[in-house]
Scaffold this motif. Structure first.
Motif, short mmCIF file in Angstrom:
data_model
loop_
_atom_site.label_atom_id
_atom_site.label_comp_id
_atom_site.label_asym_id
_atom_site.label_seq_id
_atom_site.Cartn_x
_atom_site.Cartn_y
_atom_site.Cartn_z
N PHE A 48 11.22 -54.32 -3.56
CA PHE A 48 11.26 -53.39 -2.44
C PHE A 48 10.46 -53.95 -1.27
O PHE A 48 9.33 -54.37 -1.44
N LYS A 49 11.06 -53.92 -0.10
CA LYS A 49 10.39 -54.37 1.11
C LYS A 49 10.35 -53.21 2.11
O LYS A 49 11.28 -52.43 2.19
N THR A 50 9.29 -53.12 2.85
CA THR A 50 9.18 -52.12 3.91
C THR A 50 8.88 -52.86 5.21
O THR A 50 8.63 -54.07 5.20
N ASN A 51 8.87 -52.14 6.30
CA ASN A 51 8.49 -52.75 7.58
C ASN A 51 7.04 -53.21 7.55
O ASN A 51 6.63 -54.06 8.35
N ALA A 52 6.26 -52.65 6.63
CA ALA A 52 4.85 -53.01 6.50
C ALA A 52 4.62 -54.05 5.40
O ALA A 52 3.49 -54.30 4.98
N GLY A 53 5.71 -54.63 4.89
CA GLY A 53 5.58 -55.66 3.86
C GLY A 53 5.82 -55.13 2.46
O GLY A 53 6.22 -53.98 2.26
N ALA A 54 5.56 -55.98 1.51
CA ALA A 54 5.80 -55.67 0.10
C ALA A 54 4.74 -54.71 -0.44
O ALA A 54 3.66 -54.55 0.13
N PHE A 55 5.08 -54.07 -1.57
CA PHE A 55 4.11 -53.24 -2.29
C PHE A 55 3.10 -54.18 -2.96
O PHE A 55 3.49 -55.13 -3.64
N VAL A 56 1.81 -53.91 -2.77
CA VAL A 56 0.79 -54.80 -3.34
C VAL A 56 -0.19 -54.09 -4.27
O VAL A 56 -0.89 -54.74 -5.04
N LYS A 57 -0.25 -52.75 -4.21
CA LYS A 57 -1.22 -52.03 -5.02
C LYS A 57 -0.75 -50.60 -5.27
O LYS A 57 -0.11 -49.99 -4.41
N LYS A 58 -1.07 -50.07 -6.46
CA LYS A 58 -0.75 -48.68 -6.79
C LYS A 58 -1.74 -47.76 -6.08
O LYS A 58 -2.93 -48.05 -6.03
N ALA A 59 -1.22 -46.66 -5.52
CA ALA A 59 -2.10 -45.70 -4.85
C ALA A 59 -2.10 -44.35 -5.55
O ALA A 59 -3.15 -43.74 -5.72
N ASP A 60 -0.91 -43.87 -5.99
CA ASP A 60 -0.82 -42.52 -6.53
C ASP A 60 0.51 -42.35 -7.25
O ASP A 60 1.48 -43.03 -6.93
N ALA A 61 0.54 -41.42 -8.19
CA ALA A 61 1.80 -41.06 -8.85
C ALA A 61 1.73 -39.60 -9.27
O ALA A 61 0.67 -39.11 -9.69
N LYS A 62 2.88 -38.91 -9.13
CA LYS A 62 2.95 -37.49 -9.48
C LYS A 62 4.30 -37.20 -10.13
O LYS A 62 5.33 -37.71 -9.69
N LEU A 63 4.28 -36.36 -11.16
CA LEU A 63 5.50 -35.87 -11.77
C LEU A 63 5.66 -34.41 -11.34
O LEU A 63 4.78 -33.59 -11.60
N THR A 64 6.76 -34.10 -10.67
CA THR A 64 7.01 -32.77 -10.16
C THR A 64 8.13 -32.12 -10.95
O THR A 64 9.18 -32.74 -11.17
N ALA A 65 7.92 -30.86 -11.37
CA ALA A 65 8.94 -30.10 -12.08
C ALA A 65 9.52 -29.05 -11.15
O ALA A 65 8.81 -28.42 -10.38
N LYS A 66 10.85 -28.89 -11.24
CA LYS A 66 11.53 -27.92 -10.39
C LYS A 66 12.50 -27.12 -11.25
O LYS A 66 13.28 -27.69 -12.01
N ASN A 67 12.43 -25.78 -11.14
CA ASN A 67 13.39 -24.92 -11.83
C ASN A 67 14.69 -24.90 -11.05
O ASN A 67 14.69 -24.70 -9.84
N VAL A 68 15.80 -25.11 -11.74
CA VAL A 68 17.11 -25.08 -11.11
C VAL A 68 17.98 -24.05 -11.83
O VAL A 68 18.14 -24.11 -13.04
N THR A 69 18.50 -23.11 -11.08
CA THR A 69 19.40 -22.11 -11.63
C THR A 69 20.78 -22.29 -11.02
O THR A 69 20.94 -22.24 -9.81
N ASP A 70 21.75 -22.57 -11.87
CA ASP A 70 23.13 -22.70 -11.42
C ASP A 70 23.84 -21.36 -11.60
O ASP A 70 23.71 -20.71 -12.64
N TYR A 71 24.59 -20.95 -10.59
CA TYR A 71 25.36 -19.72 -10.64
C TYR A 71 26.83 -20.06 -10.68
O TYR A 71 27.28 -20.97 -10.00
N SER A 72 27.55 -19.31 -11.45
CA SER A 72 29.00 -19.44 -11.50
C SER A 72 29.58 -18.57 -10.40
O SER A 72 29.41 -17.36 -10.39
N ILE A 73 30.21 -19.20 -9.44
CA ILE A 73 30.77 -18.49 -8.30
C ILE A 73 32.29 -18.41 -8.49
O ILE A 73 32.96 -19.42 -8.61
N ALA A 74 32.79 -17.19 -8.50
CA ALA A 74 34.24 -17.00 -8.69
C ALA A 74 34.93 -16.66 -7.39
O ALA A 74 34.39 -16.19 -6.45
#
Length: 74
Positions: A48-74
């Protein structure tokens, strides 16, 4: 109702700025060790390349959970 998980990882770039990468569809059982190993691989493979160069060091990581409800639309 389903739970969806997204892993958000933040890296420092060669220019010293932060860049983020998110992956959706992550298993809820992903471990801290697996996330660290993934981030190390992303840095070492230098795919992965960015305008600011390559990734060189880990800064942070997060796992996010999201509830998803699917509705049946008739």
């Amino acid at each position: 109702m389903d739970m969806e998980y997204t892993l958000s990882m933040t890296f420092l770039t060669e220019a010293g700025t932060k860049a983020s990468l998110s992956i959706s569809g992550v298993k809820s059982t992903v471990t801290e060790a697996e996330v660290n190993a993934l981030m190390d691989t992303i840095i070492s493979k230098n795919v992965f390349k960015t305008n600011a160069g390559a990734f060189v060091k880990k800064a942070d990581a997060k796992l996010t959970a999201k509830n998803v409800t699917d509705y049946s639309i008739a």
